[in-house]
Write a protein that holds these residues in place. Structure first.
Motif: not given
Length: 520
Positions: A512-520
């Motif tokens: 399900g939903a997630a939040t990505f932090v950092g550099r792709v």
């Protein structure tokens, strides 16, 4: 109730299957690059919410019954940069497909004025972002929100019944929460479960009376599992693993390319079905001597529960929970036949007759049950109620088969046949009783069965959109090739091979939903 919050991740590989990971990485990198080109800074985070395919359980969530969708790998992404100065609260939402979807820029209004204007009659893409944004700020009572620069990318096909609109709302809720989280008191960050409820409420700002399946699945899905989602008495999501078979089970999604826009057609389709099922619930309650709640409102699941409480139902010793549910649902279908089985009601009733059966005046019925616009000459109580109880019985049987197949040592052929048969019966009910299929869906599901699917049905409300078919994993390439040749080359010869891959495809169960932090 789970107390977990939306997961924060720094690696997207947990979101996608191996065949789709390289393409996903390229898309995420492109989104981050486009964001920097547009706004002159890198995003602080990227919010993600997936679409979903409903395996079985159509149009029963708003009747209070459980459904069985799974999240898919196609999703909505919103890259966000936050204004932390406390000076500028401006919100800007742009789309990677800017030629088709114009940018929205606004300064939020005071809380008492609803933060942002949303006109449900204006069918613009940014309504869905505004709905999620407004829902979060209202629920969390944020008076002075931070500014947000946003760029959205979506791969869930619009109008295909795969919940592109709800994925967008959920992603907007996720993005708005992350952006405003530092304004909340310590320990007051909403759980993922609470965010699903906020998402359900928020989507109603765009004029759709949804039941909550789409948002609950998009927010709360677990990898490698379907979601059994219950709504009464409270929202509850239980992962349901698919049985291990050789070959494995696969689900293929095929878009009819007939667009089903809930916001446009809701008055004669989606919203109307909500009114019909809730009117049916009230009339059944009156017929069964069940007290109507003080609010005047109830749904068909409440009628079932109240009926068996009233008659003092006691299950036979040794019966499983699934067997008890199936027994109750079978009896409720018989109740529908007794109460609604006259020719007059079977053929549909006028609004005046509906109110008479409900023991309400027209104004009272409208106040209680018609919160969104509807248009109808006749209301079909018999067919809608019979579908709802029968469809929930199929959901129970589908879940029971998944959970017990290995203990029973059932062969792959047996499992495929049982699950596929339930999907086929669901499609028949959607077509004959709920009137939510269409010619293209009928053609596509029949072709799927001829092409090797064990079962095939519409998914995501119907009236166009997509089908979902159960296919042994080793047969998927040949199955998809046949669908392209016999349906898409016939009706849509203009589509390129790349475009075809986006309208008929297999999907692994996604998280399900997630939040990505950092550099792709």
């Amino acid at each position: 109730m789970t107390q977990a919050t939306i997961p924060v991740i720094d690696d997207i590989s947990i979101l996608y299957s191996e065949p789709k990971l390289a393409g996903a990485r390229a898309r995420w990198a492109s989104l981050a690059h486009d964001f920097e080109q547009l706004y002159g800074r890198v995003p602080d985070f990227i919010a993600r919410s997936p679409g979903r395919v409903n395996l079985i359980g159509e149009h029963i969530d708003y009747a209070g019954f459980g459904v069985l969708p799974m999240a898919i790998e196609d999703d909505c992404l919103i890259a966000v940069a936050i204004d932390n100065t406390g000076i500028d609260s401006t919100v800007k939402i742009a789309n990677t497909n800017s030629a088709k979807y114009p940018t929205l820029k606004f300064v939020p209004k005071p809380a008492a004025q609803g933060y942002v204007d949303i006109d449900p009659q204006a069918h613009v893409w940014t309504n869905y972002f505004a709905a999620g944004y407004r829902g979060v700020l209202e629920d969390l009572q944020i008076e002075k929100p931070k500014g947000m620069l946003c760029l959205m990318s979506g791969t869930v096909p619009a109008g295909a019944g795969l919940s592109s609109s709800s994925a967008f709302v959920c992603c907007s809720v996720n993005a708005a929460l992350r952006a405003q989280e530092s304004l909340l008191p310590a320990g007051k960050t909403p759980t993922a479960h609470e965010l699903a409820i906020i998402s359900i409420r928020s989507e109603r700002y765009v004029g759709t009376m949804g039941g909550g399946m789409d948002q609950a699945c998009s927010i709360l899905a677990k990898p490698n599992s379907a979601c059994f989602i219950e709504f009464h008495p409270v929202l509850k999501v239980t992962p349901v693993a698919f049985p291990t078979t050789i070959p494995p089970i696969a689900f293929v999604i095929a878009d009819t390319l007939v667009t089903s826009d809930k916001a446009v057609t809701a008055p004669v389709r989606y919203n109307l079905r909500v009114v019909e099922t809730r009117g049916a619930a009230r009339i059944l309650a009156l017929a069964l001597g069940i007290p109507i709640p003080a609010s005047g409102k109830l749904h068909l699941k409440q009628v079932l529960d109240a009926h068996f409480d009233k008659i003092g139902y006691t299950p036979a010793a040794g019966k499983t929970e699934a067997e008890i549910d199936i027994e109750k649902l079978t009896e409720m279908v018989q109740v529908v036949e007794r109460v609604f089985g006259t020719d007059e009601i079977k053929n549909g009733v006028t609004f005046e007759k509906l109110c008479e059966l409900s023991q309400l005046s027209g104004d009272e019925f409208t106040r209680l049950y018609i919160q969104q616009p509807i248009r109808a000459e006749r209301f079909h109580l018999y067919r809608r109620a019979k579908h709802v109880f029968g469809e929930e019985k199929r959901v129970v049987e589908f879940r029971d088969t998944c959970e017990k197949a290995e203990a029973k040592k059932q062969s792959a052929e047996t499992v495929f046949s049982l699950l596929g048969g339930l999907m086929d019966a669901s499609q028949e009910s959607c077509h004959e009783l709920f009137d939510c299929s269409c010619d293209q869906l009928e053609e596509l599901t029949k072709l799927a069965r001829r092409s090797g699917a064990y079962g095939s049905r519409l998914t995501g409300a119907g009236w166009g959109g997509a089908s979902v078919s159960l296919v042994p994993e080793d047969k998927v390439p040949a199955f998809i090739a046949t669908m392209k040749k016999e349906y898409y080359n016939k009706h849509h010869p203009e589509l390129s091979e790349e475009e075809l891959d986006n309208v008929v495809f297999a999907s692994a169960p996604s998280s399900g939903a997630a939040t990505f932090v950092g550099r792709v």
